[in-house]
Design a protein around this motif. Structure first.
Motif, short mmCIF file in Angstrom:
data_model
loop_
_atom_site.label_atom_id
_atom_site.label_comp_id
_atom_site.label_asym_id
_atom_site.label_seq_id
_atom_site.Cartn_x
_atom_site.Cartn_y
_atom_site.Cartn_z
N ALA A 169 0.82 -1.20 0.00
CA ALA A 169 0.00 0.00 0.00
C ALA A 169 0.86 1.26 0.00
O ALA A 169 2.03 1.24 0.38
CB ALA A 169 -0.93 0.00 1.22
N THR A 170 0.25 2.36 -0.42
CA THR A 170 0.94 3.64 -0.37
C THR A 170 1.32 3.97 1.07
O THR A 170 0.62 3.62 2.02
CB THR A 170 0.02 4.74 -0.95
N GLY A 171 2.47 4.59 1.23
CA GLY A 171 2.90 5.00 2.56
C GLY A 171 3.59 3.95 3.39
O GLY A 171 3.85 4.18 4.57
N THR A 172 3.92 2.80 2.81
CA THR A 172 4.55 1.74 3.60
C THR A 172 6.07 1.70 3.47
O THR A 172 6.73 0.86 4.08
CB THR A 172 3.98 0.35 3.21
N GLY A 173 6.65 2.60 2.67
CA GLY A 173 8.11 2.67 2.59
C GLY A 173 8.73 1.86 1.48
O GLY A 173 9.88 1.43 1.59
N ALA A 190 6.77 1.83 -10.77
CA ALA A 190 5.47 1.23 -11.10
C ALA A 190 4.34 1.95 -10.38
O ALA A 190 3.37 1.36 -9.94
CB ALA A 190 5.47 -0.26 -10.72
N ASP A 191 4.49 3.27 -10.25
CA ASP A 191 3.43 4.13 -9.72
C ASP A 191 2.91 4.96 -10.89
O ASP A 191 3.64 5.77 -11.46
CB ASP A 191 3.98 5.03 -8.61
N ALA A 192 1.65 4.77 -11.26
CA ALA A 192 1.12 5.39 -12.47
C ALA A 192 1.23 6.91 -12.45
O ALA A 192 1.54 7.54 -13.46
CB ALA A 192 -0.34 4.98 -12.67
N LEU A 194 11.55 -3.48 -9.54
CA LEU A 194 10.27 -2.86 -9.87
C LEU A 194 9.61 -2.43 -8.57
O LEU A 194 9.41 -3.25 -7.66
CB LEU A 194 9.39 -3.87 -10.61
N VAL A 195 9.26 -1.16 -8.45
CA VAL A 195 8.72 -0.69 -7.18
C VAL A 195 7.54 0.26 -7.41
O VAL A 195 7.62 1.17 -8.23
CB VAL A 195 9.81 0.01 -6.33
N GLY A 196 6.44 -0.01 -6.71
CA GLY A 196 5.28 0.86 -6.84
C GLY A 196 4.03 0.20 -6.31
O GLY A 196 4.01 -1.00 -6.02
N GLY A 197 2.98 1.00 -6.19
CA GLY A 197 1.74 0.51 -5.61
C GLY A 197 0.57 0.47 -6.56
O GLY A 197 -0.56 0.17 -6.13
N SER A 198 0.78 0.77 -7.85
CA SER A 198 -0.32 0.70 -8.82
C SER A 198 -0.49 -0.75 -9.25
O SER A 198 0.26 -1.25 -10.10
CB SER A 198 -0.03 1.60 -10.02
N VAL A 218 1.89 -2.96 -11.83
CA VAL A 218 2.84 -3.97 -11.35
C VAL A 218 2.52 -5.32 -11.98
O VAL A 218 3.40 -6.03 -12.48
CB VAL A 218 2.79 -4.07 -9.81
N SER A 219 1.25 -5.70 -11.95
CA SER A 219 0.84 -7.00 -12.47
C SER A 219 1.12 -7.13 -13.96
O SER A 219 1.50 -8.21 -14.44
CB SER A 219 -0.66 -7.23 -12.21
#
Length: 305
Positions: free
Chosen positions: A15-19, A43-45, A106-110, A114-115
């Protein structure tokens, strides 16, 4: 600690905000300490957009520890973010890093983005004329009528779509009108990896995460999000199909227009951010073979084994 000799693909999700950004940097430095370089792929849109920095918590260049980052600041706010195009670009960046003998992270929450990279994920076709007709209908009738049609024609997809998200509703109806039985842009029941990957997930207990996200939104206003949005207006933000709807940016625009007070803009952004984080948690929990760690307390030695 000894890492594999061959270049490796990592993914840091949650989730967003988890570091996630901090963990990706730590992994890259640990890889470098073992004699191999690493490169990070976003990988954050919303971080694809140039100038959308404060509201997306984009890592400033000075804080990237000299580690190469890819797919940040590659779109103007007037352009539409398309996950199918992103998939091609992200996989190309990963392939190039691995070919250089470097690890790729690969890093991000979208979740969909990511998938699309990690798994065998194929996208349905597009029809520009059909889409234009549906968008015109959206403009005149609003999302409610189109969502009702989607519920009737494809209840499974409708259950995954926010009834207020006209863009996603239009896309789903566009696909169905071309003969597909369902939209299909969702994580498969039994996803298969595109290439071998080590997937690390960060989680935080819900109450602690909510507190962290609420404070994060307040900091965005303190750090000048409204000023950032005011500048992006001159770059065409309000004409962008994707960027202008981003959480925080839509509310800051409403504040500038006088339709929301600052207090209400912050409160609405907080509520939407909490809801988005809940969806992220649900999405990433379905990933197979994720190794989950408590946010802020990741034993890096264990994570890298």
């Amino acid at each position: 600690m000894t890492l594999a000799d061959s270049p490796r693909l990592w993914a840091v999700v949650g989730a967003t905000g988890t570091g996630k950004s901090d963990l990706s940097l730590d992994i890259a430095e640990a890889v470098a300490a073992e004699g191999r370089h690493a490169e990070i792929v976003n990988a954050d849109a919303m971080q694809l957009y140039r100038g959308m920095d404060i509201g997306t918590a984009k890592l400033p260049v000075a804080e990237r520890r000299g580690i190469p980052h890819h797919l940040l600041d590659v779109l103007e706010v007037t352009e539409e973010a398309a996950v199918a195009r992103y998939q091609v670009d992200a996989r190309a960046a990963i392939d190039a890093a691995l070919a250089r003998g470097h690890d790729a992270i690969l890093v991000g929450g979208s979740g969909l983005y990511v998938s699309s990279v990690l798994f065998d994920f194929r996208f349905p076709p597009r029809d520009a004329a059909l889409r234009a007709r549906l968008e015109a209908e959206l403009e005149t009738s609003g999302p409610g009528a189109l969502y009702a049609r989607l519920q009737h024609e494809d209840p499974q997809t409708a259950a995954r779509v926010d009834p207020r998200n006209g863009r996603r509703i239009v896309r789903a109806l566009e696909v169905l009108a071309q003969g597909a039985s369902t939209h299909g842009a969702a994580l498969p029941e039994a996803p298969e990896l595109w290439r071998p990957a080590t997937i690390l997930g960060l989680h935080l207990e819900r109450a602690a995460l909510v507190e962290r996200l609420d404070r994060r939104v307040e900091r965005m206003w303190d750090e000048g999000l409204v000023g950032e949005v005011e500048h992006l207006r001159t770059q065409g933000l309000e004409q962008g199909a994707t960027a202008r709807r981003a959480i925080g940016y839509a509310q800051a625009l409403a504040q500038l227009d006088g339709t929301l007070s600052e207090e209400d803009a912050i409160a609405e952004t907080q509520a939407l951010t909490r809801r988005y984080a809940r969806r992220q948690v649900s999405w990433f929990r379905r990933y197979p073979e994720v190794r989950w760690f408590e946010a802020g307390a990741v034993p890096l030695v264990d994570a890298l084994r």
